[in-house]
Design a protein around this motif. Structure first.
Motif, PDB file in Angstrom:
ATOM      1  N   LYS A 258       0.811  -1.228   0.000  1.00 54.08           N
ATOM      2  CA  LYS A 258       0.000   0.000   0.000  1.00 54.08           C
ATOM      3  C   LYS A 258       0.841   1.273   0.000  1.00 54.08           C
ATOM      4  CE  LYS A 258      -3.685  -2.614   0.708  1.00 54.08           C
ATOM      5  NZ  LYS A 258      -4.615  -2.912  -0.368  1.00 54.08           N
ATOM      6  N   ALA A 278       4.733  -3.759  -7.887  1.00 57.27           N
ATOM      7  CA  ALA A 278       3.870  -2.600  -7.634  1.00 57.27           C
ATOM      8  C   ALA A 278       2.409  -3.053  -7.571  1.00 57.27           C
ATOM      9  CB  ALA A 278       4.063  -1.550  -8.721  1.00 57.27           C
ATOM     10  N   LYS A 281       1.641  -5.190  -4.361  1.00 57.32           N
ATOM     11  CA  LYS A 281       1.633  -4.302  -3.185  1.00 57.32           C
ATOM     12  C   LYS A 281       0.565  -3.213  -3.289  1.00 57.32           C
ATOM     13  CE  LYS A 281       6.599  -4.941  -2.647  1.00 57.32           C
ATOM     14  NZ  LYS A 281       7.926  -4.268  -2.585  1.00 57.32           N
ATOM     15  N   GLU A 282      -0.120  -3.164  -4.416  1.00 55.86           N
ATOM     16  CA  GLU A 282      -1.125  -2.119  -4.673  1.00 55.86           C
ATOM     17  C   GLU A 282      -0.568  -0.725  -4.425  1.00 55.86           C
ATOM     18  OE1 GLU A 282      -5.137  -3.081  -3.005  1.00 55.86           O
ATOM     19  OE2 GLU A 282      -5.389  -3.115  -5.176  1.00 55.86           O
ATOM     20  N   MET A 283       0.560  -0.450  -5.045  1.00 58.04           N
ATOM     21  CA  MET A 283       1.159   0.868  -4.874  1.00 58.04           C
ATOM     22  C   MET A 283       0.448   1.925  -5.711  1.00 58.04           C
ATOM     23  SD  MET A 283       5.224  -0.077  -4.756  1.00 58.04           S
ATOM     24  CE  MET A 283       5.696   1.646  -4.460  1.00 58.04           C
ATOM     25  N   ASP A 284       0.606   3.173  -5.282  1.00 57.81           N
ATOM     26  CA  ASP A 284       0.253   4.330  -6.103  1.00 57.81           C
ATOM     27  C   ASP A 284       1.578   4.988  -6.481  1.00 57.81           C
ATOM     28  OD1 ASP A 284      -2.355   3.829  -5.407  1.00 57.81           O
ATOM     29  OD2 ASP A 284      -2.586   5.615  -4.160  1.00 57.81           O
TER      30      ASP A 284
ATOM     31  N   ARG B 161     -10.370   1.886  -6.809  1.00 58.78           N
ATOM     32  CA  ARG B 161      -9.006   2.404  -6.631  1.00 58.78           C
ATOM     33  C   ARG B 161      -8.798   3.671  -7.467  1.00 58.78           C
ATOM     34  NH1 ARG B 161      -4.815   2.242  -4.076  1.00 58.78           N
ATOM     35  NH2 ARG B 161      -3.309   1.409  -5.537  1.00 58.78           N
ATOM     36  N   VAL B 285      -0.218   6.687 -11.506  1.00 60.02           N
ATOM     37  CA  VAL B 285      -0.281   5.289 -11.937  1.00 60.02           C
ATOM     38  C   VAL B 285      -0.646   4.446 -10.716  1.00 60.02           C
ATOM     39  CG1 VAL B 285       0.894   3.404 -13.105  1.00 60.02           C
ATOM     40  CG2 VAL B 285       1.458   5.765 -13.708  1.00 60.02           C
ATOM     41  N   ILE B 286      -1.833   3.858 -10.801  1.00 55.95           N
ATOM     42  CA  ILE B 286      -2.440   3.180  -9.655  1.00 55.95           C
ATOM     43  C   ILE B 286      -2.421   1.679  -9.947  1.00 55.95           C
ATOM     44  CG2 ILE B 286      -4.588   2.966  -8.303  1.00 55.95           C
ATOM     45  CD1 ILE B 286      -3.426   5.799  -8.236  1.00 55.95           C
ATOM     46  N   PHE B 287      -1.851   0.915  -9.067  1.00 54.28           N
ATOM     47  CA  PHE B 287      -1.798  -0.532  -9.263  1.00 54.28           C
ATOM     48  C   PHE B 287      -2.887  -1.182  -8.416  1.00 54.28           C
ATOM     49  CE2 PHE B 287       2.271   1.153 -10.417  1.00 54.28           C
ATOM     50  CZ  PHE B 287       2.587   0.448 -11.564  1.00 54.28           C
TER      51      PHE B 287
END
Lengths: 352, 352
Positions: A258, A278, A281-284, B161, B285-287
């Motif tokens: 996150k 990415a 980990k559900e990154m932004d 998201r 960029v949103i994962f």
């Protein structure tokens, strides 16, 4: 027509040239440069002119057929003095007033001051700004401090883009001008835990003075692990202020779940990323560029209120004939954070 | 101990093996698989076993020394029937009840059902789920429809998201199950303009039935330009539902300023990106990965209320001995969207 000294960047080389002093057009103001910071992006465009021009060409900012030996008059972090007004202006501030501004020309299609061919820059003795964007510099603020408004605004914008909460943990990677600016903005926002990282131990004292609560030398210790540990259930927000493109993947690989990664560097070299990490980990990943005029004004105000220890950031001063030497110094490993050019005088780089 | 038929994926090959029927542990339930969708990620792990295992190993999900010939029992998009309860369960639903669940085992450290070694999957006749996660399937919902809950939740999560506003323009790239699910979620959220894109013209009718307002074949027309045109001053939100890693850079290069890119594919191949363009455009960029339990439940409810034309998504059905053949079909260019496995019966792939 009067002549002036100007720093001209051409295909990776700097020189002091005598060129015509510009004439302000409609809505424009001729100003005398009092102080101008050397930005990392000035170094970047000088070392990688072709890469940067390629980006400009792809974005339509530069003509696709333009050659790489187009000249750029650098300088976009400035304090200046009003010399004369062009037509279609209000004369809202007296001639002689000290001013700064967001470095773009709305009167020239939004062109960036001091970053592209065809626009004057503040490394030169004189340059052009828009009247509509002028901000007066309070008497209490030295010109060299006002010149730091611009990098402070870059840091503030990155922090605003991150939407970080006060209980999230910030990791500011790199304690150059943008990193220190981000730290100042995080402190101002009320973020409780601000981890600064830099491979130079000497940055610790400065980072703490700007508002960092923790400092890690990433060569010796794991700054991401510390931030993750401190965050617990809260988010880790990594603000990349280094400008080394390989670090982006490094942070994706090492970030906790996150995490948010805010990229402030302009990475013109193609970068290889392992995006699966990415994703899992559900990154932004948030890309931050420039700032809003109100952010710029807020930073000048922060300086005026004495909230930013700008003297610690300003590590050198140089006259117009010393700029080339200052760039040589900055091309090599060095301890400088921000060098201020005073284009109205001569003098070699003086380390403060 | 009773035996059962199970689809075993080992180093890129599938086979139907006879293995021991599992025993439910504490908090667990033995279920009989009634219907299980073939997911793009099932295809991916079969074709790129080593790449996916590398990601698992780096994340600590798999032992770093494990060999690539570890077996995986696939299947994580399921409807099932309760057979028996393990210890420490409430028996909250009668034996014989039809159920689905988020495909993880909290009772096994959060392991993913049907995606990694050491966990049973729903391609097999029987598998194990957590009692705590059981959701009863309403009588009105066929098992094959309930099996589509999972990909719908992936799409809903990606839309959530994105935080897209109703006046922003969504561009859903790829009209496979996740793309169609994202379209359904965007429609449900009230987004007014939903552009779907897919290189197969036949997807147009299906995308429109799910809620798309516009359809572009990106081989023929510029879907990003259309979305940018429709957006005007609003944001473009690109939801990548294709899973081809080269498209990420393509979207970064083509996106308008301030665009958001939501990545739903798991790109295990390192990807080269020109990040300077993401920076200059200030992209986010949103994962997006998996979903929250409440999103999963909401999708089952959407199916029950008749809001999702799931029959259009389900393009094939197959018995347990036809799964290998179905994979062969899916490895090549094909028109399928979602193939449902019915592991309790025999039968080759039937195109619907």
């Amino acid at each position: 027509m009067s002549q002036m000294n100007a720093i001209v960047m051409k295909n990776g080389s700097l020189s002091v040239n005598q060129i015509d002093r510009p004439e302000p057009g409609p809505g424009q103001v001729l100003v005398k440069s009092l102080a101008c910071g050397i930005c990392g992006s000035d170094i970047h465009i000088t070392r990688h002119t072709s890469d940067v021009f390629d980006v400009y060409k792809t974005l339509g900012i530069m003509d696709a057929s333009a050659s790489d030996d187009q000249e750029v008059l650098l300088g976009h972090e400035y304090a200046a003095e009003i010399v004369s007004y062009g037509t279609e202006t209000q004369g809202s501030l007296p001639v002689g007033s000290r001013v700064t501004s967001v470095p773009i020309l709305l009167t020239q299609g939004g062109a960036g001051v001091g970053v592209m061919p065809g626009v004057y820059g503040a490394y030169s003795e004189y340059f052009i700004v828009d009247e509509a964007l002028l901000l007066p510099i309070p008497d209490s603020v030295p010109s060299e401090a006002a010149a730091i408004t611009e990098p402070l605004a870059v840091g503030l914008h990155a922090v605003n883009r991150s939407e970080i909460g006060v209980d999230d943990v910030a990791l500011v990677a790199g304690c150059g001008p943008i990193g220190l600016a981000a730290i100042a903005a995080l402190k101002q926002r009320g973020v409780k835990r601000i981890v600064a990282s830099d491979p130079q131990d000497a940055k610790k004292e400065i980072a703490m003075a700007f508002g960092a609560t923790d400092f890690v030398n990433p060569v010796k210790d794991d700054e991401v692990a510390l931030a993750a540990h401190l965050a617990g259930e809260h988010k880790v927000v990594i603000i990349e202020c280094v400008g080394i493109h390989k670090l982006i993947n490094d942070f994706i690989m090492r970030a906790p779940a996150k995490a948010k990664l805010v990229v402030t560097g302009v990475h013109t070299t193609p970068t290889t990323l392992n995006l699966a990490y990415a994703t899992v980990k559900e990154m932004d990943v948030i890309f931050s560029y420039y700032y809003q005029p109100e952010e710029f004004a807020a930073c000048l105000n922060e300086i005026a209120e004495g909230n930013v220890p700008w003297e610690l950031m300003r590590t050198g001063k140089v006259g117009i004939d010393g700029v080339q030497g200052a760039f040589e110094t900055l091309f090599k490993p060095n301890d400088h954070i921000k060098i201020i050019i005073e284009p109205w005088r001569k003098g070699e780089l003086e380390t403060l």
